[in-house]
Design a protein around this motif. Structure first.
Motif, PDB file in Angstrom:
ATOM      1  N   LEU A  40       0.837  -1.199   0.000  1.00 36.36           N
ATOM      2  CA  LEU A  40       0.000   0.000   0.000  1.00 36.36           C
ATOM      3  C   LEU A  40       0.874   1.251   0.000  1.00 36.36           C
ATOM      4  CD1 LEU A  40      -2.642  -1.060   2.683  1.00 36.36           C
ATOM      5  CD2 LEU A  40      -2.838  -1.205   0.176  1.00 36.36           C
ATOM      6  N   ALA A  41       0.445   2.267  -0.701  1.00 34.72           N
ATOM      7  CA  ALA A  41       1.161   3.542  -0.722  1.00 34.72           C
ATOM      8  C   ALA A  41       0.740   4.441   0.432  1.00 34.72           C
ATOM      9  CB  ALA A  41       0.913   4.257  -2.049  1.00 34.72           C
ATOM     10  N   GLN A  42      -0.486   4.229   0.925  1.00 35.11           N
ATOM     11  CA  GLN A  42      -1.030   5.080   1.982  1.00 35.11           C
ATOM     12  C   GLN A  42      -2.117   4.323   2.727  1.00 35.11           C
ATOM     13  OE1 GLN A  42      -2.371   9.549   1.933  1.00 35.11           O
ATOM     14  NE2 GLN A  42      -3.973   8.358   0.970  1.00 35.11           N
ATOM     15  N   VAL A  43      -2.270   4.651   3.999  1.00 31.15           N
ATOM     16  CA  VAL A  43      -3.365   4.136   4.812  1.00 31.15           C
ATOM     17  C   VAL A  43      -4.032   5.336   5.463  1.00 31.15           C
ATOM     18  CG1 VAL A  43      -3.949   2.732   6.834  1.00 31.15           C
ATOM     19  CG2 VAL A  43      -2.228   1.926   5.219  1.00 31.15           C
ATOM     20  N   VAL A  44      -5.360   5.281   5.564  1.00 32.91           N
ATOM     21  CA  VAL A  44      -6.109   6.353   6.216  1.00 32.91           C
ATOM     22  C   VAL A  44      -6.831   5.797   7.437  1.00 32.91           C
ATOM     23  CG1 VAL A  44      -6.444   7.604   4.048  1.00 32.91           C
ATOM     24  CG2 VAL A  44      -8.240   6.050   4.869  1.00 32.91           C
ATOM     25  N   SER A  45      -7.257   6.696   8.284  1.00 30.63           N
ATOM     26  CA  SER A  45      -8.143   6.359   9.388  1.00 30.63           C
ATOM     27  C   SER A  45      -8.993   7.586   9.660  1.00 30.63           C
ATOM     28  CB  SER A  45      -7.337   5.963  10.633  1.00 30.63           C
ATOM     29  OG  SER A  45      -8.176   5.331  11.578  1.00 30.63           O
ATOM     30  N   PHE A  46     -10.126   7.377  10.276  1.00 31.73           N
ATOM     31  CA  PHE A  46     -11.018   8.508  10.533  1.00 31.73           C
ATOM     32  C   PHE A  46     -11.856   8.212  11.760  1.00 31.73           C
ATOM     33  CE2 PHE A  46     -12.218   5.953   6.850  1.00 31.73           C
ATOM     34  CZ  PHE A  46     -13.378   5.334   7.276  1.00 31.73           C
ATOM     35  N   TYR A  68      -7.218  11.079   9.092  1.00 28.25           N
ATOM     36  CA  TYR A  68      -5.789  10.920   9.361  1.00 28.25           C
ATOM     37  C   TYR A  68      -5.196  10.098   8.232  1.00 28.25           C
ATOM     38  CZ  TYR A  68      -5.951  12.793  14.094  1.00 28.25           C
ATOM     39  OH  TYR A  68      -6.075  13.621  15.188  1.00 28.25           O
ATOM     40  N   ARG A  69      -3.918  10.378   7.913  1.00 27.34           N
ATOM     41  CA  ARG A  69      -3.234   9.673   6.832  1.00 27.34           C
ATOM     42  C   ARG A  69      -1.826   9.269   7.277  1.00 27.34           C
ATOM     43  NH1 ARG A  69      -5.310  11.087   1.545  1.00 27.34           N
ATOM     44  NH2 ARG A  69      -6.735  12.843   1.637  1.00 27.34           N
ATOM     45  N   LEU A  70      -1.332   8.209   6.639  1.00 27.91           N
ATOM     46  CA  LEU A  70       0.065   7.830   6.785  1.00 27.91           C
ATOM     47  C   LEU A  70       0.519   7.230   5.458  1.00 27.91           C
ATOM     48  CD1 LEU A  70       2.601   7.523   8.573  1.00 27.91           C
ATOM     49  CD2 LEU A  70       1.734   5.255   9.217  1.00 27.91           C
ATOM     50  N   SER A  71       1.559   7.812   4.876  1.00 31.01           N
ATOM     51  CA  SER A  71       2.115   7.285   3.633  1.00 31.01           C
ATOM     52  C   SER A  71       3.188   6.254   3.959  1.00 31.01           C
ATOM     53  CB  SER A  71       2.726   8.419   2.791  1.00 31.01           C
ATOM     54  OG  SER A  71       3.906   8.891   3.425  1.00 31.01           O
ATOM     55  N   ARG A  72       3.450   5.395   3.005  1.00 28.48           N
ATOM     56  CA  ARG A  72       4.514   4.405   3.186  1.00 28.48           C
ATOM     57  C   ARG A  72       5.849   5.123   3.424  1.00 28.48           C
ATOM     58  NH1 ARG A  72       5.838   1.006  -1.783  1.00 28.48           N
ATOM     59  NH2 ARG A  72       3.585   1.046  -1.792  1.00 28.48           N
ATOM     60  N   ALA A  73       6.120   6.208   2.690  1.00 25.50           N
ATOM     61  CA  ALA A  73       7.384   6.944   2.859  1.00 25.50           C
ATOM     62  C   ALA A  73       7.505   7.488   4.281  1.00 25.50           C
ATOM     63  CB  ALA A  73       7.479   8.061   1.833  1.00 25.50           C
ATOM     64  N   ASP A  74       6.434   8.062   4.815  1.00 26.61           N
ATOM     65  CA  ASP A  74       6.480   8.585   6.188  1.00 26.61           C
ATOM     66  C   ASP A  74       6.623   7.455   7.194  1.00 26.61           C
ATOM     67  OD1 ASP A  74       6.364  11.215   5.374  1.00 26.61           O
ATOM     68  OD2 ASP A  74       4.211  11.405   5.686  1.00 26.61           O
ATOM     69  N   TRP A  75       5.947   6.332   6.941  1.00 28.45           N
ATOM     70  CA  TRP A  75       6.068   5.179   7.830  1.00 28.45           C
ATOM     71  C   TRP A  75       7.498   4.663   7.837  1.00 28.45           C
ATOM     72  CZ3 TRP A  75       7.123  -0.018   6.526  1.00 28.45           C
ATOM     73  CH2 TRP A  75       6.964  -0.922   7.576  1.00 28.45           C
ATOM     74  N   GLU A  76       8.108   4.538   6.658  1.00 27.20           N
ATOM     75  CA  GLU A  76       9.495   4.069   6.579  1.00 27.20           C
ATOM     76  C   GLU A  76      10.443   5.034   7.283  1.00 27.20           C
ATOM     77  OE1 GLU A  76       9.953   3.532   2.360  1.00 27.20           O
ATOM     78  OE2 GLU A  76       9.169   1.468   2.448  1.00 27.20           O
ATOM     79  N   ALA A  77      10.202   6.337   7.140  1.00 27.56           N
ATOM     80  CA  ALA A  77      11.070   7.337   7.783  1.00 27.56           C
ATOM     81  C   ALA A  77      10.948   7.288   9.296  1.00 27.56           C
ATOM     82  CB  ALA A  77      10.735   8.731   7.260  1.00 27.56           C
ATOM     83  N   GLY A  78       9.782   6.900   9.793  1.00 31.55           N
ATOM     84  CA  GLY A  78       9.540   6.878  11.234  1.00 31.55           C
ATOM     85  C   GLY A  78       9.921   5.589  11.916  1.00 31.55           C
ATOM     86  N   ARG A  79      10.342   4.588  11.170  1.00 31.84           N
ATOM     87  CA  ARG A  79      10.668   3.279  11.752  1.00 31.84           C
ATOM     88  C   ARG A  79      11.959   3.278  12.511  1.00 31.84           C
ATOM     89  NH1 ARG A  79      10.277  -1.053   7.258  1.00 31.84           N
ATOM     90  NH2 ARG A  79      10.885  -2.363   8.931  1.00 31.84           N
ATOM     91  N   GLY A 100       1.914   7.129  14.091  1.00 31.46           N
ATOM     92  CA  GLY A 100       2.550   7.944  13.060  1.00 31.46           C
ATOM     93  C   GLY A 100       1.621   8.629  12.087  1.00 31.46           C
ATOM     94  N   MET A 101       0.316   8.483  12.269  1.00 33.79           N
ATOM     95  CA  MET A 101      -0.628   9.118  11.350  1.00 33.79           C
ATOM     96  C   MET A 101      -0.726  10.612  11.650  1.00 33.79           C
ATOM     97  SD  MET A 101      -3.575   6.219  10.969  1.00 33.79           S
ATOM     98  CE  MET A 101      -3.798   6.415   9.199  1.00 33.79           C
ATOM     99  N   ARG A 102      -1.039  11.370  10.615  1.00 33.20           N
ATOM    100  CA  ARG A 102      -1.193  12.820  10.769  1.00 33.20           C
ATOM    101  C   ARG A 102      -2.594  13.235  10.341  1.00 33.20           C
ATOM    102  NH1 ARG A 102       4.316  13.500   8.002  1.00 33.20           N
ATOM    103  NH2 ARG A 102       5.728  13.388   9.772  1.00 33.20           N
ATOM    104  N   HIS A 103      -3.142  14.164  11.116  1.00 32.96           N
ATOM    105  CA  HIS A 103      -4.448  14.717  10.774  1.00 32.96           C
ATOM    106  C   HIS A 103      -4.329  15.531   9.489  1.00 32.96           C
ATOM    107  CE1 HIS A 103      -7.821  17.772  11.775  1.00 32.96           C
ATOM    108  NE2 HIS A 103      -8.310  16.758  11.102  1.00 32.96           N
ATOM    109  N   ASP A 104      -5.276  15.321   8.584  1.00 35.58           N
ATOM    110  CA  ASP A 104      -5.361  16.071   7.336  1.00 35.58           C
ATOM    111  C   ASP A 104      -6.634  16.905   7.393  1.00 35.58           C
ATOM    112  OD1 ASP A 104      -5.585  17.063   4.771  1.00 35.58           O
ATOM    113  OD2 ASP A 104      -5.801  15.108   3.810  1.00 35.58           O
ATOM    114  N   PRO A 105      -6.562  18.120   7.971  1.00 34.79           N
ATOM    115  CA  PRO A 105      -7.778  18.932   8.130  1.00 34.79           C
ATOM    116  C   PRO A 105      -8.527  19.167   6.823  1.00 34.79           C
ATOM    117  CG  PRO A 105      -5.938  19.927   9.314  1.00 34.79           C
ATOM    118  CD  PRO A 105      -5.377  18.802   8.486  1.00 34.79           C
ATOM    119  N   ALA A 106      -7.807  19.263   5.703  1.00 31.40           N
ATOM    120  CA  ALA A 106      -8.470  19.479   4.413  1.00 31.40           C
ATOM    121  C   ALA A 106      -9.295  18.261   4.000  1.00 31.40           C
ATOM    122  CB  ALA A 106      -7.441  19.800   3.331  1.00 31.40           C
ATOM    123  N   GLY A 107      -9.012  17.097   4.592  1.00 29.70           N
ATOM    124  CA  GLY A 107      -9.735  15.886   4.255  1.00 29.70           C
ATOM    125  C   GLY A 107     -10.901  15.575   5.176  1.00 29.70           C
ATOM    126  N   ASP A 108     -11.085  16.365   6.248  1.00 30.11           N
ATOM    127  CA  ASP A 108     -12.207  16.120   7.154  1.00 30.11           C
ATOM    128  C   ASP A 108     -13.511  16.117   6.359  1.00 30.11           C
ATOM    129  OD1 ASP A 108     -10.330  16.054   9.167  1.00 30.11           O
ATOM    130  OD2 ASP A 108     -10.973  17.920  10.119  1.00 30.11           O
TER     131      ASP A 108
END
Length: 187
Positions: free
Chosen positions: A128-134, A176-187, A150-158
Motif C-alpha cells: 500500500l502507498a497510503q493508509v487512512v483512518s477517521f 488521518y493519513r500515513l504514507s509508506r514513505a512517512d512510515w518508513e522514515a519513522g521506523r 505515526g498518522m497525521r491529521h489532514d484537516p483538508a480531508g475532514d
C-alpha cells in the motif's frame, strides 16, 4: 482468492475469525462504552452480520479486520486491521486501518501493538502507498492512537460521513493519513 495473512506481535495473534469469536464480539458491540462513538450498539444479529462482512473481505482481498487473540490466554479481545473504504469520499479509493477492543483490554497498549503490525503488513506485504483512518472529533482516544502510530491529521480531508444523516451528532469525521514513505522514515 489471495491467501490469508496471519500476524504475530509479542502479545497478540492477528488471525482469521472463528465461530467461537462471535459471542465475545457481540458482547463487545453491545457495550455502550465501547460503542459511544458509533451511532448505536449492535444486536447479536447485527454483530454477526459485521463478522460476515469481515470474512467476505478476507475472501476477496486476503486481508481485513483480523481477530485479536491474546497469546497469554487465547482470549478474543477485539479486532484491528485494514479494509478498503466502502463509501464515497474525496479521499477514496483508500484503505483504512481500524480497531475495536473490549473495554477490559483498553489502556494496555494492545491496540497500538496490533495497529503497528497491521500497518507494517499493509506497507510491506500488501504494497500500500497510503493508509487512512477517521473518527469523530470527540473520539480523542482513537485520535491519540492514530498519532501514536505515526498518522497525521489532514484537516483538508475532514468530511461528513455519508452513512449518517445531516445533523447527526457523529456525522463530522476527522481524516488521518500515513504514507509508506512517512512510515518508513519513522521506523
Amino acid at each position: 482468492m489471495p491467501a490469508s495473512i496471519e500476524l504475530h506481535t509479542p502479545r497478540l495473534l492477528l488471525r482469521r475469525w472463528r465461530a467461537d469469536d462471535r459471542a465475545a464480539f457481540a458482547a463487545m458491540n453491545g457495550d455502550p462504552e465501547v460503542m459511544r462513538h458509533f451511532p448505536a450498539c449492535l444486536s447479536p444479529e447485527q454483530s454477526d452480520r459485521v463478522a460476515e462482512r469481515i470474512e467476505a473481505d478476507f475472501a476477496e482481498h486476503g486481508f481485513g479486520f483480523w481477530a485479536l487473540e491474546r497469546k497469554d490466554s487465547g482470549a478474543f479481545i477485539g479486532f484491528t486491521g485494514l479494509r478498503p473504504v466502502t463509501f464515497a469520499a474525496p479521499f477514496c479509493p483508500a484503505v483504512e486501518i481500524a480497531w475495536r477492543l473490549a473495554r477490559s483490554h483498553w489502556r494496555q497498549g494492545l491496540a497500538s501493538e496490533a495497529a503497528r503490525a497491521a500497518l507494517a503488513c499493509g506497507f510491506t506485504r500488501l504494497g500500500l502507498a497510503q493508509v487512512v483512518s477517521f473518527t469523530t472529533p470527540e473520539n480523542l482516544a482513537s485520535q491519540r492512537l492514530m498519532q501514536a502510530i505515526g498518522m497525521r491529521h489532514d484537516p483538508a480531508g475532514d468530511f461528513d460521513h455519508p452513512a449518517l444523516a445531516e445533523g447527526h451528532r457523529l456525522r463530522r469525521h476527522m481524516l488521518y493519513r500515513l504514507s509508506r514513505a512517512d512510515w518508513e522514515a519513522g521506523r
